[in-house]
Design an enzyme around this catalytic site. Structure first.
Site, PDB file in Angstrom:
ATOM      1  N   ASN A   1      52.758  50.118  43.731  1.00  0.00           N
ATOM      2  CA  ASN A   1      51.423  50.616  43.421  1.00  0.00           C
ATOM      3  C   ASN A   1      50.881  51.439  44.582  1.00  0.00           C
ATOM      4  O   ASN A   1      50.465  50.880  45.599  1.00  0.00           O
ATOM      5  CB  ASN A   1      50.509  49.420  43.119  1.00  0.00           C
ATOM      6  CG  ASN A   1      49.078  49.830  42.831  1.00  0.00           C
ATOM      7  OD1 ASN A   1      48.766  51.002  42.700  1.00  0.00           O
ATOM      8  ND2 ASN A   1      48.200  48.841  42.730  1.00  0.00           N
TER       9      ASN A   1
ATOM     10  N   CYS B   1      41.823  41.177  40.093  1.00  0.00           N
ATOM     11  CA  CYS B   1      42.477  42.431  40.471  1.00  0.00           C
ATOM     12  C   CYS B   1      43.310  42.194  41.720  1.00  0.00           C
ATOM     13  O   CYS B   1      42.918  41.437  42.620  1.00  0.00           O
ATOM     14  CB  CYS B   1      41.428  43.510  40.735  1.00  0.00           C
ATOM     15  SG  CYS B   1      42.105  45.038  41.413  1.00  0.00           S
TER      16      CYS B   1
END
Length: 531
Positions: A380, A222
């Site tokens: 993001n 991640c």
């Protein structure tokens, strides 16, 4: 004539050609079904949405205030309700997309159960979710148009020509719920051939924009966790090229590739880059390695060395057989990654950062734009950031730099509720409110997304209901906290039978069987309580 009227006429002409065997066919009913099924394939959707994104990118280049946004979704129903809400509150889906998060596919859609974001889930689940999302968005179109058709019939029956004209104009100018999806292909799930095959499936399902990151596929992490391992540029370029070939093979010539770099937080590489001469791309990649100069006499068994500028350099190799980069080189590597990606087929950039700070992002984008003036980002707005703490600290630092007295605040404990009504908290919240606008204007952010918002909202709303329903409130927790709000706020799901397509089915039954149709929406349907 409108497209709707053209369809009625063309079907009427077709019916006449077939004579009495088509007596049961009503041209307007068939035209309605066509209108409700505007997109017949995923490739039609991919082309339609690619055109939208290209238009939006050009508009952003001319005016940075017209940036785009999306929320990450993990189920077709969630994506559908998001778009229904956007149309209800904002009247248009313009500049609003969907984001498909690899993290949420791993955590919520794998047959293994919840998995970490390490590309361990079935890669077929990614195109399956894209197809599911567009199935639900197309169903939202069918449902909303069905309601308009019913209103049109009622207006005609009442002889209200003004209402007929108004409703007909709504049908003729109908805006679809189908919007672009930016879809996460992680690190490509294998070698470039694997990336190409998966990209094809994603595009065939409707994806017009594929986001791919420069991590090693088999060590993928991640973006907000440690242990990230990047690949040399040539390896990543091969995957960018594979995705472009997938778009071209399927005829989506203007498909969008989003090249993500994790170099800001990635301190490791699995292999050294191939280099042929000083200063080439491989040499630049290797120049960031943490090395020590050695002589021939210092060489040990199995040592790997690099020769640069007449010196022998031994990269520091970990027990995992990975090599590490020098600390503090992250931003330089990001800039090189981004310039290289844009020069090799990428359309948009994604820089994964450790905090939401406009000036940090802008500093890297400024350097990129010296080489590629129209470089722009997908960014993001991650739930992995503690937004409250980060912006309160930014506000604290700004006040301190201005010479303001900040002695009333403990910078290390600014999450405390005692600061919620303070001037510092108000300054921070205003910066959070304008973060996307500021990032679009200053840092080249074309698209703002939140990767995992509906994961968190589902958990929060379920917690609220469970606390009350299984506690003292009982049924009142559902009625007051859910249904009463649905009714008063016009949430479509209050009529859950209609939302699931029951009324569409009733109308189809009438098309197919006429007066003999057994319909579910009669007087004994309890959904009538919500009319």
């Amino acid at each position: 004539m409108t497209a709707y009227e053209d369809d009625i006429e063309s079907i009427r002409a077709l019916k006449e050609q077939h004579g009495s065997s088509w007596d049961a066919i009503d041209p307007e009913s068939a035209a309605r079904m066509r209108a409700q099924n505007r997109f017949r394939t995923g490739l039609e959707i991919a082309q339609y949405t690619a055109d939208i994104m290209r238009r939006d990118m050009a508009e952003y280049d001319a005016d940075s205030s017209v940036y785009t946004q999306s929320l990450g979704v993990w189920h077709g129903f969630i994506g559908q309700q998001k778009l229904i809400s956007i149309k209800k509150h904002l009247k248009t889906t313009n500049k609003r997309y969907l984001y498909l998060s690899g993290w949420m596919v791993a955590a919520l859609r794998s047959e293994f159960g919840p998995l970490p974001d390490q590309s361990m889930h079935e890669k077929t689940s990614v195109p399956a979710l894209i197809e599911e999302l567009y199935t639900f968005l197309r169903q939202a179109d069918a449902r909303e148009l069905d309601l308009l058709f019913t209103q049109l019939d009622d207006a005609r029956a009442a002889g209200d020509e003004t209402a007929v004209e108004f409703i007909q104009s709504q049908i003729d100018n109908y805006e679809t719920h189908v919007v672009p999806i930016i879809a996460d292909i992680d690190a490509g799930f294998g070698n470039p051939e694997a990336t190409y095959l998966l990209a094809k499936k994603m595009i065939e399902a409707g994806a017009c924009a594929i986001q791919i990151e420069n991590q090693v596929s088999d060590e993928k992490q991640c973006g907000h966790q440690d242990g990230k391992v990047t690949v040399p540029h040539e390896d990543f370029i091969a995957k960018l090229t594979a995705v472009r070939y997938a778009f071209l093979e399927l005829g989506i010539d203007n498909g969008i590739i989003v090249a993500r770099t994790d170099s800001l937080g990635a301190g490791l590489t699995q292999k050294l880059a191939v280099t042929h001469q000083a200063g080439d791309l491989g040499d630049q990649y290797n120049s960031f390695l943490d090395v020590e100069e050695i002589s021939d006499a210092d060489l040990g068994n199995g040592d790997v060395v690099i020769k640069r500028g007449g010196r022998l350099l031994r990269p520091k190799r970990l027990a995992s057989n990975l090599y590490q980069f020098r600390p503090g080189t992250g931003e330089e590597r990001v800039v090189l990654d981004c310039i290289t990606s844009l020069r090799n087929g990428a359309d948009l950039l994604w820089i994964e950062t450790e905090k939401p700070h406009v000036e940090q992002i802008a500093g890297m984008v400024d350097a990129i734009r010296k080489e590629i003036p129209n470089a722009k980002l997908v960014y993001n707005n991650s739930p992995s950031f503690n937004w409250t703490l980060s912006f309160r600290q930014q506000a604290y630092d700004a006040l301190a730099e201005q010479g303001e007295d900040v002695s009333a605040y403990d910078r290390g404990d600014l999450m405390s509720v005692e600061y919620d009504d303070s001037e510092l908290a108000r300054l921070a919240d205003e910066k959070i409110r304008t973060f996307q606008r500021d990032g679009a204007a200053r840092a080249g952010i074309f698209h703002h997304l939140i990767t995992l918002p509906t994961y968190h909202t589902a958990a929060l709303s379920t917690d609220d209901l469970a606390r009350g329903y299984f506690g003292d409130e009982g049924m009142l927790a559902y009625v007051k906290g859910v249904q009463r709000r649905e009714i008063r706020e016009g949430i479509a799901t209050v009529k859950h039978q209609n939302m699931a397509g029951s009324d569409i089915g009733d109308n189809h039954k009438e098309y197919f069987a006429g007066d003999a149709a057994l319909k579910a929406g009669g007087q004994h349907n309890t959904m009538n309580q919500f009319s």
